[in-house]
Design a protein around this motif. Sequence first.
Motif, mmCIF file in Angstrom:
data_model
loop_
_atom_site.group_PDB
_atom_site.id
_atom_site.type_symbol
_atom_site.label_atom_id
_atom_site.label_comp_id
_atom_site.label_asym_id
_atom_site.label_seq_id
_atom_site.Cartn_x
_atom_site.Cartn_y
_atom_site.Cartn_z
ATOM 1 N N GLU A 294 0.830 -1.203 0.000
ATOM 2 C CA GLU A 294 0.000 0.000 0.000
ATOM 3 C C GLU A 294 0.865 1.253 0.000
ATOM 4 N N ILE A 295 1.940 1.256 0.775
ATOM 5 C CA ILE A 295 2.863 2.404 0.786
ATOM 6 C C ILE A 295 3.432 2.617 -0.607
ATOM 7 N N GLY A 296 3.820 1.522 -1.266
ATOM 8 C CA GLY A 296 4.359 1.632 -2.628
ATOM 9 C C GLY A 296 3.345 2.238 -3.577
ATOM 10 N N LYS A 297 2.092 1.781 -3.517
ATOM 11 C CA LYS A 297 1.034 2.325 -4.389
ATOM 12 C C LYS A 297 0.804 3.809 -4.095
ATOM 13 N N GLU B 184 3.625 5.938 -5.433
ATOM 14 C CA GLU B 184 3.483 6.113 -6.884
ATOM 15 C C GLU B 184 2.379 7.121 -7.205
ATOM 16 N N GLU B 185 1.267 7.037 -6.492
ATOM 17 C CA GLU B 185 0.174 7.987 -6.714
ATOM 18 C C GLU B 185 0.627 9.410 -6.387
ATOM 19 N N LEU C 257 0.540 12.478 -8.977
ATOM 20 C CA LEU C 257 -0.227 13.696 -8.708
ATOM 21 C C LEU C 257 0.686 14.921 -8.621
ATOM 22 N N THR C 258 1.874 14.765 -8.074
ATOM 23 C CA THR C 258 2.824 15.883 -8.006
ATOM 24 C C THR C 258 3.223 16.323 -9.410
ATOM 25 N N GLU C 259 3.488 15.347 -10.258
ATOM 26 C CA GLU C 259 3.847 15.649 -11.653
ATOM 27 C C GLU C 259 2.683 16.327 -12.368
#
Length: 127
Positions: free
Chosen positions: A80-83, A86-87, A91-93
Amino acid sequence: MSQGLPAAGSVLQRSVAAPGNQPQPQPQPQSPEDDDRKVRRREKNRVAAQRSRKKQTQKADKLHEEYECLEQENSRLRREIGKLTEELKHLTEALKEHEKMCPLLLCPMNFVPVPPRPDPVAGCLPR
């Protein structure tokens, strides 16, 4: 004094009289009641030892199960931390790309200082 005997208080007498060198009393013959009592005590002790070993085994099994559950939960949380990481990157990008062309950010009128709004949570907290 006679010549073949050591003097009183000699090393030989003291070593024989030392507490560790005392002759052991001969074991008394046991009665059948004593034998029965000993057998019952040994059986009771054997049963108690079995019960104790079983209890230890059950405790170890329970700890192992708990360990397995915690390992699975740990793996799930790491995924979950990995997902979520990545999210967050995505979102930052997306936000960076949006900021390049956002009309609200590009308008010079938006740089006029605006008085800060009161924090809605602060109004609810006791002072």
